[in-house]
Write a protein that holds these residues in place. Sequence first.
Motif: not given
Lengths: 288, 444
Positions: B267-273, B294-300
């Motif tokens: 959740a934090l990685a996604r919010a940062l992206y 990597p399911e987060l896509g480019d947020a990863a």
Amino acid sequence: MQQFNLLLTSLPDGILLGFVFGLAAMGLALIWGVMNVINLSHGSVIALGMFGTFILFIRMGINPYLGLVLIAILGLLLGVLIYFIAVNRVINAPHLSSLLATFSVNMIIIGIGTAVFTTSPYNVDFNMGSFRLGSTTILGTRLIAALIAILFTGGLYLFLYKTRPGKFIRAVTNNRAAAELMGVPSTRILALSFGLGTMLAAVSGALIATFFPFSILSGGGYELKSFVIGVLGGLGNPLGALLGGLILGVLEGIIPAFLETSWVPVIEFSLFVVILLVRPTGIFGAKQ
Amino acid sequence: MKRILFTILSVLILATLALSACAPKVGSPTSEPITPPQGEPGATDEPVQEPVEVTVTIGFTSSITGAQEVSSKRQVNGFTLWMNQVNDSGGITLSDGTVVKFAFVTYDDESNAERVQELYTRLITEDNADFLISPYSSGLTSAASIVAEQNGKVMITAGAADDDAYKTGNTSLFQLYTPGSLYMSSTVDMLKTLDPAATIALVYESDKFSTGVIQGIKPYLAAKGFEVVLEEGYASDTTDFGPIVNKIAGSGATVLLGGGHYNDGTALARALYERNIGLKFTFLLVAPADSKFPELGDAALGIATSSQWELAATHTQEEAANLGIEWFGPTGEEFAAAYQTAFGDPPTYHVAGGYAAGLVLEKAIIDADSVDPEAVKAALNAMNLFIFYGGIQFDTSDEAHGLQIAHKMVVAQWQKNDVGDLVRVIIAPADVRTADPLYPVPAP
């Protein structure tokens, strides 16, 4: 000054999120308002809405906002089903009976959901971009979710005040016995109300899934927020719930500017207790 | 009417009791004692002594549900892979001919510390577990370790990095993970080389493990001359990181160190992206080490983490030979191939930790030449070993008994390969690096 800037930055986020929280709480408030049932399956239905978005978007490639229509219909039907299976027989029993009945439904949904989806977190990798507004970043997904929440609120208002079934719902809310004497089919109207409340929960879950990760257990937190909002806005007052949602959203936006985020639930639930003590009918009054 | 109700109730209670008695324990398909194999008739008339076979029962809880589910399941997968391999290869043969095979008993702890204490008590007192493996996560392990220690049961703590449990006079706990206080040291060393002027935000889950990691790294950051401009904990169930990301942006930090576990980390990685606040580098605990990240896509992209083990930097027999330390078990490649075959996905460090827990117990039984808990405990205390997972040696001092002192971590980062797929590469320490650090991470 830095905190003031942080306040300005976080406030729009909180407001946008507040509309979606408000939508979820409206579902709870509607059911309470019409039939005096505290729906403890509210959270798990929110989670189902989240998974609805996941399945429609990730597995079937349907745009999450188009998928909302299907989720709303399924939510409505699920609510009617829950009503007839678990609530109808205990509607006139003491509150504890309906509380336990809906809690059982909640546990069944979570149990099936755990078996199917596990309790792993899921992400809907969906992005509507963002734009700068002064020092703050407005996320497209949150803005659209807030607009949809407003649309649903407006739709619910029109339904309740301008349509025949809506008027029946209000009549049953005010005095079920009198409404029945006037020929209102109260059981069907109660089922419709429960369906509408469930639909709002499912739709709010579907919207939340576009910006937060979720699991089958995620609904519990939003259900608690819905209770706080319900008390803030007035139990049984759907429009008050939307305003309560805004208040909660703003609080969640501004508290972290001054305190650690772990203080947010402390302050929210303290407010919950204070409102219950000082103004038990909520800031905007109870049933309307 | 009352009589009928009473009868129904009685039948239900009896049926429940009967079903409870018959119900199998979760994941204990081999918990029945293994029947000794029939020996072939001997060539002479002298009686041939059949080997005695003993089944050692290993107890642990697994988080089949709840916040620790993802990592816990992987840890259990690693352990069961080890156990099946040992049993399939005929078990361990001791010098007196006794063949030792393994069975396990496990229950779902629901990621709940209260349940952990109850279930570990049950594992010891009712299931008669001979040895214990810890649950996943420091918080749950802390709860389990109290029960293990009270009952004098050896517990290999596979998925728990927190230092504190080893500093309370315990003598039965043996840690496999690099202690939490050392989790970020390689990352800080790398930052010192890349960007000595970096300003740091420490944003972390307010749980035992993450708090321990942060408290451990703060003096090291200060010693390296880094300025910490923000330090903020968040609740484990946080999903809306918007306000926190805004705080990071307002703090002027260029590097974020923190996170906690899988759910909050993603959740934090996604919010940062989504908010693109211009951080040069982000390090999060645990979550980026999982193959689901990597399911987060480019947020990863660009997110780094410490890893207890990576196939690309797996430890080798040559490494052990150079250090003059005994090697034991399969190579990293053999382990990874076996796991891939059994479970269909590449192993993460959580899998490796589960497997290593079994491997270390196996070696201790071999060294002790016995399954006696005290002998095994002594063997663990004396252990100085190298396996594919890395060095294994336990602190034997009274101050920190059981703390892992030989295992080293690597720093991994999600980068894109030539065809644009997200891959986890090793960026530190320099001697095992498989790619240069992506620094600063490009804006989305």
